[in-house]
Write a protein that holds these residues in place. Sequence first.
Motif: not given
Lengths: 422, 409, 250
Positions: B248, B259, B264, C101, C105
């Motif tokens: 991350f 992101a 995130v 990712v 997440a």
Amino acid sequence: MEFPVIFWGVFAWMISWGVVGSVVTRRVYLNKDLDTSNAGMVGSMLGASTGPVGLILLWIKTPPITSRMMLFPSLAAVGVFMVAFAIADPNNLCVVNGSFVASQISNGLIIGIIYGFMALGLTLIFSILGVVSFAHGEFYMIGGMITYFVTTVWFPGINPMIGIGIACIATFAIGATFERLFLTPMYSGKIGRPVEYGILITFGLAFTLQYFVQALVGANPVKAKRFFDFPRIRLPDAADPWLIKTSRGNLELFDTISISNPRFTAAIMCILVFIALMYFLRRTWTGKALRAVSQDREAAAIAGINPDRMNMLAFALGSMIAALAGAMLVQAFSWLPQVGAIPAMRSFVIVVLGGLGSIPGAFLGGVIVGLVEAAGTGCIPDAQQAASYIPAYGMFVLILTLLLRPTGLLGRRFSSATHGKF
Amino acid sequence: MLKKTHAPQMIGLVLVIFFALFPFVYSANDYPYIMHIFITGFFYAILASSWSMLAGYAGQFSFGHMGFMGIGAYTAALVSHYFYMSPVPTNFCTEFAIGDSYLIILNPIGVTSSTLAQDCLKQAMEVWNGSVEVTPIPVWLSITLGTLMGGIFGLLVGALVLPLRAAYLALFTLGFSEILRAVISAEIAITRGQAGIELRYMFEDGITLFGRRFEQTDKLPAYFVMFFLLLLCLGILALLARSKFGLFVRALREDQDAAAALGVNTTRYKVMVFVITSMMAAGAGAAMAHYVGIVSPNNIVILQMSLVVAMAVIGGVENFVAAAIGAILLEFMLEMLRSSFVIGPIEVDMTTWRLVVFGVLLMLTLRFSPKGLLMPIIEYFTRGHIAKETVAKRDEPKMGDASRTESSQ
Amino acid sequence: MIELSVSKLNKRFGGLHVLKDVSFDIKGPELIGLIGPNGAGKTTLTNVLDGAIKPNSGTVYLNNQRIDQLEPFQVAKAGLGRTFQVTRSFRRMSVLENLYVPALALGTEHSKAEIHEKSMEVLEFLTMEHLRNEYAQALSGGQQKLLELGRLLMLNPQVIILDEPFAGVHPSLMKIIYSYIERVNDQGTAIILISHQMDSIFSLCHRLLVLNYGDMIADGPPEEIKRDPAVIEAYLGIDEDEEDEKEGQA
Ligand SMILES: Nc1ncnc2c1ncn2[C@@H]1O[C@H](COP(=O)(O)OP(=O)(O)OP(=O)(O)O)[C@@H](O)[C@H]1O
Ligand SMILES: [Mg+2]
């Protein structure tokens, strides 16, 4: 300080209402469907100066934000702070002694002009290359060093202008060479993160230059002699000199304000060079090209300007301006290889305060920082303590600016969010 | 079977064994000096590797790392200088009861006036006349407190710099570290300013390990403390880098908005990376302070920060192991280059020139090998085969509809 | 059941009123085209829905959860994904890492092995398995676009907004994106497709939204929109020339 409770109490009050004002005002403006870009700034300053009263009025009326609405509350906040200080410490020299205050202010103004001039170089580099040069202080130091060696060690008695000229030529050459050797890969997209590369590589240059000079000349402080002596003036007359009185190294106005010759001459020269520079930027083809590149690279390139050439010129010129500031101040301070660190940081503060890329902003920022430092050094009673805090005053200004108005006072929209994607 | 990709791990293991055995094997005359270099090297290695996590992985080019180190060092120094435990109240000092004993806080008396009358503890001891044993705060505790304080400040700074990027972040953190230095130099009454504040040595009363007695000045115990801290930091960093945290923060470095759009929590990770790396810096600072026995504002100057940045960059800022090894090697190099030499009539004073060499090396590395000097070696082993693999995979015949469409192009 | 309901969104940039009372609803896995001239506010609308920009007023509900005041990462977790008009891959991370990712997440209910497996499936679908360990920066522009679409799959959203996925894409790659859109839609995901390529929009979408400098001037099936005089005046009229040009080139 006699009543520290008052001072710190008011200080805490201002901070807390400032924070409340900043946070809540932004929300209120957002909810009322208004422009919020400066709401935080206005809210915090109004909160700090007037507390809940002004804030509630602001939240009820929510007028559109003008620059005046930012200026007056900010001034008021400074005023409240000063009054609190005066009440808390009634015997302080900078509260009771008017002539001391006048003297501090005029010295702050004069030194501020020089600071602003030095920061101008940084702003020039930034607006064209998008790089904050961390080697700015080292160019300042080298400018002073060269001038010292030419005028005091190698050719004593030579016209100081020649020393300054040599310093300028040398630093211009160093700047241009460095730009060609190390900064060119930034423009071609070869480097993953050009902004960070720019920071690190100039950081490396600063380190190298500083120790290179130290290896050559040693770490002992040196002092250049005064460039010019003032002529002896007594006005209106020698018996009653209340208007202006000069000795060789000092100038006294109204019997109260005392300004040292080296700083005075340095400030005057800064103003002259600034005018010349402005002429260069606004009237000559190269200067116009520089400004064009700073506003729009692509458009300038289409118009037949080679932006890469301009990068070199801007970096060399910006570094030379720092060196010039150093060359003029070497007669005022004692000089060391480390002498550049504090002025460099001051320049960072000034350009962020004035707005990265803004030339008038650099001067305004310089004067403000000069005054803040004068106030700081003048009002802290313990001289040693005051001196230790010198690097910190500017940094407080920097941090406040970054938190409240990251675009700076006169900044274009290089705001922190967009910068970095240069 | 050993694969080529495992080479970095093997080299790492060899290095760890080397450093673990070194103090027992090495026995030349300059033993204390070499040990000192390694202890300092480990210290810089912690700073460089944690900075590489902050700058290289998360992309937060902070120049405040030495400031956090200073916070750790000064917290440890102040705790060990001003705080004591006593079974009975002194009635002179500020004191709080904790259980059956009292935490005593000495009054700050500055550098100039260390006369007996102003030191409340000394006054009390005089009254007690040796009947009461006062114990200082243990070193491990002050190091822990230093580390925690670093974390608190990391949280604060991390939260404040959230909206700032690139150059603004660098300037803000530089400002933070300069303010810190100014405050420490100015508040002489508490910190003793430029003179520096003394604190207890890590093993003030010596220590007996495996039947061998080590005096306060012996380097071996401190060497292993520092070495252990370094391994601890590297271990934590390795865990973080391999977990989703590492993924991350790198995503955050590459593109914060993208992101965030993928779920995130960028704010949280940005602050977290500040907190963790600040704690590492502060811990290293506190331990180093206890090893050296004195801290001064000069430990936080820009030069120190430049050293850490240079070490991390030369090693490889995007790999914390490379940064750590780079730091140890460069610290060694810096010390070895200290010896001045004479060429004909010219005497070269290397104490300064070596820093010039260092700066030039930094610039050349940045320019010609932006990944650092060690990182490409590691990448050669871990990623060297990838290009070949890609080509091989692309050329092998494939099934499936969509893939045929592409390969037919 | 997917339900996105947008009502009375307003967004101003200083004096510029970019979204004016924009309202629409999506029920079920629809495939919707969003068109409008350059500067109409399409990207801004995407940013507002995604949480990157807060609206000045108005509300957005996704499955009865209010999302207009949430942060982008919360919106993503609530089930709304988007791509960017300018491709934004994580350039110095490998293709696989790019895919990990969003999957990580989302939460930790899936094991690493499962995530890896799913990533490999996605890569296979996008015909990019051979690139899995390359850094994203080594990919071509088109492949980076595919990668961005792949990342969205890993997020497993209920609504996705594709901001001009066809810009700068070769017809062969276009086919992959077409099949991507159709497959994702078949799996029950609602899609808002922003594009200036009318033929793609008309062949893919069942419903069109037309944005004209902040006003939502039309909302309906493509045939109807084609005939809508307001739309023709605002947008299609200009665009037909462009299409003629394209045909001329072909
Ligand atoms: N952050 C911002 N600040 C100020 N104005 C903005 C901002 N973002 C967008 N705008 C303005 O809002 C308007 C709409 O922009 P937007 O990007 O949404 O258009 P668009 O429909 O996506 O156009 P295109 O088809 O060219 O992508 C434009 O006039 C643009 O200048
Ligand atoms: Mg758009």
